[in-house]
Design a protein around this motif. Structure first.
Motif, PDB file in Angstrom:
ATOM      1  N   PHE A  81       0.832  -1.188   0.000  1.00  0.00           N
ATOM      2  CA  PHE A  81       0.000   0.000   0.000  1.00  0.00           C
ATOM      3  C   PHE A  81       0.875   1.249   0.000  1.00  0.00           C
ATOM      4  O   PHE A  81       2.050   1.192   0.344  1.00  0.00           O
ATOM      5  CB  PHE A  81      -0.992   0.000   1.173  1.00  0.00           C
ATOM      6  N   ILE A  82       0.286   2.341  -0.427  1.00  0.00           N
ATOM      7  CA  ILE A  82       0.988   3.618  -0.479  1.00  0.00           C
ATOM      8  C   ILE A  82       0.559   4.430   0.741  1.00  0.00           C
ATOM      9  O   ILE A  82      -0.608   4.801   0.869  1.00  0.00           O
ATOM     10  CB  ILE A  82       0.668   4.368  -1.782  1.00  0.00           C
ATOM     11  N   ALA A  83       1.493   4.650   1.646  1.00  0.00           N
ATOM     12  CA  ALA A  83       1.214   5.376   2.891  1.00  0.00           C
ATOM     13  C   ALA A  83       1.287   6.880   2.607  1.00  0.00           C
ATOM     14  O   ALA A  83       2.355   7.471   2.641  1.00  0.00           O
ATOM     15  CB  ALA A  83       2.205   4.981   3.970  1.00  0.00           C
ATOM     16  N   THR A  84       0.146   7.478   2.329  1.00  0.00           N
ATOM     17  CA  THR A  84       0.118   8.906   2.022  1.00  0.00           C
ATOM     18  C   THR A  84      -0.028   9.768   3.270  1.00  0.00           C
ATOM     19  O   THR A  84       0.247  10.959   3.237  1.00  0.00           O
ATOM     20  CB  THR A  84      -1.023   9.231   1.045  1.00  0.00           C
ATOM     21  N   LYS A  85      -0.469   9.179   4.376  1.00  0.00           N
ATOM     22  CA  LYS A  85      -0.552   9.875   5.665  1.00  0.00           C
ATOM     23  C   LYS A  85       0.030   8.957   6.726  1.00  0.00           C
ATOM     24  O   LYS A  85      -0.197   7.754   6.699  1.00  0.00           O
ATOM     25  CB  LYS A  85      -2.004  10.213   6.030  1.00  0.00           C
ATOM     26  N   THR A  86       0.767   9.563   7.654  1.00  0.00           N
ATOM     27  CA  THR A  86       1.357   8.802   8.757  1.00  0.00           C
ATOM     28  C   THR A  86       1.423   9.704   9.987  1.00  0.00           C
ATOM     29  O   THR A  86       1.281  10.919   9.886  1.00  0.00           O
ATOM     30  CB  THR A  86       2.795   8.350   8.438  1.00  0.00           C
ATOM     31  N   VAL A  87       1.694   9.091  11.116  1.00  0.00           N
ATOM     32  CA  VAL A  87       2.047   9.879  12.297  1.00  0.00           C
ATOM     33  C   VAL A  87       3.402  10.517  12.013  1.00  0.00           C
ATOM     34  O   VAL A  87       4.171  10.025  11.163  1.00  0.00           O
ATOM     35  CB  VAL A  87       2.102   9.002  13.580  1.00  0.00           C
ATOM     36  N   PRO A  88       3.742  11.578  12.699  1.00  0.00           N
ATOM     37  CA  PRO A  88       5.025  12.250  12.432  1.00  0.00           C
ATOM     38  C   PRO A  88       6.237  11.319  12.508  1.00  0.00           C
ATOM     39  O   PRO A  88       7.181  11.460  11.729  1.00  0.00           O
ATOM     40  CB  PRO A  88       5.080  13.341  13.506  1.00  0.00           C
ATOM     41  N   GLU A  89       6.205  10.360  13.393  1.00  0.00           N
ATOM     42  CA  GLU A  89       7.342   9.444  13.556  1.00  0.00           C
ATOM     43  C   GLU A  89       7.594   8.587  12.315  1.00  0.00           C
ATOM     44  O   GLU A  89       8.693   8.062  12.137  1.00  0.00           O
ATOM     45  CB  GLU A  89       7.130   8.537  14.773  1.00  0.00           C
ATOM     46  N   LEU A  90       6.590   8.437  11.469  1.00  0.00           N
ATOM     47  CA  LEU A  90       6.736   7.630  10.256  1.00  0.00           C
ATOM     48  C   LEU A  90       6.778   8.486   8.991  1.00  0.00           C
ATOM     49  O   LEU A  90       6.640   7.978   7.882  1.00  0.00           O
ATOM     50  CB  LEU A  90       5.599   6.611  10.156  1.00  0.00           C
ATOM     51  N   ALA A  91       6.991   9.769   9.143  1.00  0.00           N
ATOM     52  CA  ALA A  91       6.956  10.693   8.005  1.00  0.00           C
ATOM     53  C   ALA A  91       7.908  10.283   6.884  1.00  0.00           C
ATOM     54  O   ALA A  91       7.588  10.450   5.708  1.00  0.00           O
ATOM     55  CB  ALA A  91       7.269  12.114   8.464  1.00  0.00           C
ATOM     56  N   ARG A  92       9.047   9.716   7.209  1.00  0.00           N
ATOM     57  CA  ARG A  92      10.000   9.356   6.153  1.00  0.00           C
ATOM     58  C   ARG A  92       9.496   8.239   5.250  1.00  0.00           C
ATOM     59  O   ARG A  92      10.052   7.989   4.188  1.00  0.00           O
ATOM     60  CB  ARG A  92      11.346   9.022   6.752  1.00  0.00           C
ATOM     61  N   TYR A  93       8.418   7.559   5.658  1.00  0.00           N
ATOM     62  CA  TYR A  93       7.861   6.468   4.851  1.00  0.00           C
ATOM     63  C   TYR A  93       6.674   6.912   4.007  1.00  0.00           C
ATOM     64  O   TYR A  93       6.120   6.110   3.263  1.00  0.00           O
ATOM     65  CB  TYR A  93       7.464   5.292   5.739  1.00  0.00           C
TER      66      TYR A  93
END
Length: 98
Positions: A81-93
């Protein structure tokens, strides 16, 4: 990003016999930066892993090296899947649709 869903195909005693090896394998994948989160499902009929890799082929290689796979006690369902939104800790993904 990938969701790896494990489903046990053997009784829990067979799964538990390989658990220490599986946990060591998990740790190795965390150290390599491949796994972000993991845990067992409730009820205990498998598990879920959140993973990152350059492509599906790499994820398939990793899955094939799991002691649970090698021992024949589970099957994997791999969902990309394409992670278009994440928590800030996962922003690099985060990825963008394109």
């Amino acid at each position: 990003m990938f969701v790896l869903e494990l489903t046990y195909t053997k009784p829990l005693d067979a799964v538990d016999a390989l658990l220490a090896e599986h946990v060591a394998w998990l740790e190795e994948q965390y150290e390599k930066g491949v796994f972000l989160a993991s845990g067992r499902k409730e009820p205990r009929d498998g598990g879920v892993i959140l993973a990152v890799a350059e492509d599906r082929a790499r994820v398939e290689e990793v899955v094939a090296s799991d002691p649970f796979t090698l021992g024949g006690v589970c099957t994997y369902r791999v969902t990309e899947f394409i992670a278009t939104k994440t928590v800030p800790e996962l922003a690099r993904y985060r990825q963008t649709l394109g």
